[in-house]
Scaffold this motif. Structure first.
Motif, PDB file in Angstrom:
ATOM      1  N   LEU A 124      -3.480  -0.211   1.530  1.00  0.00           N
ATOM      2  CA  LEU A 124      -4.475  -0.420   0.527  1.00  0.00           C
ATOM      3  C   LEU A 124      -4.459   0.796  -0.559  1.00  0.00           C
ATOM      4  O   LEU A 124      -4.335   0.435  -1.646  1.00  0.00           O
ATOM      5  N   TYR A 183      -1.182   0.997  -2.619  1.00  0.00           N
ATOM      6  CA  TYR A 183      -1.153  -0.192  -3.559  1.00  0.00           C
ATOM      7  C   TYR A 183      -2.047   0.187  -4.763  1.00  0.00           C
ATOM      8  O   TYR A 183      -1.552   0.184  -5.866  1.00  0.00           O
ATOM      9  N   ILE A 207      -0.255  -6.767   0.596  1.00  0.00           N
ATOM     10  CA  ILE A 207      -1.431  -7.173  -0.171  1.00  0.00           C
ATOM     11  C   ILE A 207      -1.386  -8.578  -0.432  1.00  0.00           C
ATOM     12  O   ILE A 207      -2.438  -9.367  -0.198  1.00  0.00           O
ATOM     13  N   ARG A 209      -7.106 -10.158  -4.503  1.00  0.00           N
ATOM     14  CA  ARG A 209      -6.287  -8.814  -5.038  1.00  0.00           C
ATOM     15  C   ARG A 209      -6.936  -8.014  -5.923  1.00  0.00           C
ATOM     16  O   ARG A 209      -6.868  -7.038  -5.810  1.00  0.00           O
TER      17      ARG A 209
END
Ligand code: OVM
Length: 414
Positions: A177, A180, A209, A246
């Protein structure tokens, strides 16, 4: 993946002389600026409410009132061309655009309404006890050890656990996480060394993701499932539901993690301010607001002009990128008294840390809730916070925070 932005060093091509506006060679993304941006922001504000940045070929607004004016005129200063330096009208975005962040009215309106309903105060209230219990467990564990890392053990661990669970994503792989999010926030800036290094080290994070956003990989009682239920009801598309998951994973982790770390650092550096909070834990929400003002997590994003417009006496062309320096607005002495003073008793509401207008942070209620619970639990249980050495700053093109913060904490005696 192809990037059509000019590589580093070739920005000179973009220099266009602009009459009637201060023009600076300032680089808001230079490591030296990110280390301590505030004196630079002051220089920028002194140069004028709107300044041309030669290096990137963009305007920058840094005064509180001008920032607010730009953010509250979304028809002129739009988001659909991207809210980074890259212009989606002429350059290929690095990922499929967000349907909420990188969209304009009228498309944005319905999506935002769905998102807001699913993260409504009513929905959030149900999460309070779980969040509180988790904060207590984590802080008790830190107190047992005495020496701990404020970022690793709390600022990072807490949102990854409680927000991850609230969205309903799988446990396995949550370490993806943060990297990203780091990419997402670097990508709002230029394709500089920081961007390229981040992309090169991203590994499987993007793929993870993508998987995490799929309906079959979500719990059936989280925000994620609720987005898909809204799609079943015809309010958004099913692809849109996945993109809203997202959005939560892009916008909801690095931001809250850095905010909590910034709170710990600033409270550690200002023992008098910590004492005020510790003596009255109900000040947690106001203290969090002051952290967001004084050391904003989000520093900057862009808008793009939809037509020719005059701003602060300067004529802007159509399709022109404008850098909106919210962290500077939050230190503008034209709006705040003693802006460089960290003061948890001040009224810091109205700060631009969450932006403003129709694109103002859609997750700000849950972000505040997480931050308030962590600060209140700390204030209730902890007597002293002592920073052991300098916290390690994380360098990112858009967000500001720390990766590590060794500290010693002692328990309150009841
Ligand atoms: C999104 C998104 C990503 C990053 C930040 C953000 C600040 C939104 O994917 O919608 O809001």
């Amino acid at each position: 993946m192809k990037f059509t932005q000019p590589p580093e060093g070739e920005y000179e091509k973009h220099i266009v002389p602009v009459k009637g506006v201060s023009s600076l060679n300032f680089d808001p993304y230079a490591a030296e600026v990110l280390t301590n941006p505030y004196p630079h922001y002051e220089e920028l504000r002194e140069a004028g409410p709107i300044v041309w940045l030669e290096r990137y070929g963009v305007y920058v607004v840094s005064h509180y009132n001008t920032v607010r004016d730009v953010l509250t005129n979304p028809d002129v200063f739009c988001s659909s061309a991207g809210v980074g330096l890259s212009n989606f009208h002429t350059e290929k975005p690095w990922r499929q655009p967000s349907i909420i962040l990188e969209a304009d009215q009228p498309e944005h309106t319905g999506v935002r309404a769905v998102f807001a309903r699913i993260l409504s105060p009513r929905a959030l209230k149900k999460l309070t006890t779980t969040f509180e219990a988790e904060a207590e467990t984590m802080i008790d564990r830190m107190l047992e050890n005495g020496e701990c890392d404020g970022v690793v053990d709390l600022a990072h661990a807490f949102p990854i656990k409680v927000f991850g669970d609230a969205v309903g994503i799988m446990n396995e792989g949550r370490e993806h996480l943060l990297p990203y999010g780091d990419m997402v926030f670097n990508a709002f800036g230029p394709v500089n060394g920081r961007f390229k290094e981040c992309l090169a080290n991203l590994g499987p994070a993007t793929e993870w993701i993508y998987e995490a956003c799929k309906r079959e990989n979500l719990t059936d009682d989280g925000f994620g499932a609720a987005f898909y239920a809204a799609a079943d009801a015809g309010e958004i598309t099913h692809e849109g539901a996945g993109l809203l998951v997202r959005t939560t994973l892009s916008a909801g982790l690095d931001t809250t993690i850095f905010t909590m770390g910034n709170a710990l650092v600033n409270l550690g550096r200002h023992p008098d301010q910590w004492a005020i909070l510790r003596d009255e834990p109900k000040r947690a929400r106001a203290a969090l607001e002051e952290v967001l003002r004084y050391d904003s997590t989000f520093h900057s994003f862009y808008r793009t002009t939809t037509r020719e417009i005059e701003l602060e006496g300067v004529k802007l062309d159509k399709n022109q990128k404008v850098l909106v320096l919210v962290a500077s607005a939050n230190r503008d002495p034209r709006h705040w008294t003693e802006p460089d003073k960290f003061d948890v008793t001040r009224k810091a509401t109205g700060n631009m840390g969450f932006g403003a207008g129709i694109h103002g942070c859609a997750g700000q209620m849950i972000a505040r809730m997480e931050g308030e619970i962590v600060l209140r639990t700390l204030a209730t249980k902890v007597e002293t916070i002592e920073l052991l050495g300098e916290p390690s700053l994380h360098f990112n093109n858009t967000v500001r925070g720390y990766t590590s913060m060794p500290m010693r904490i002692t328990a309150k005696k009841h």
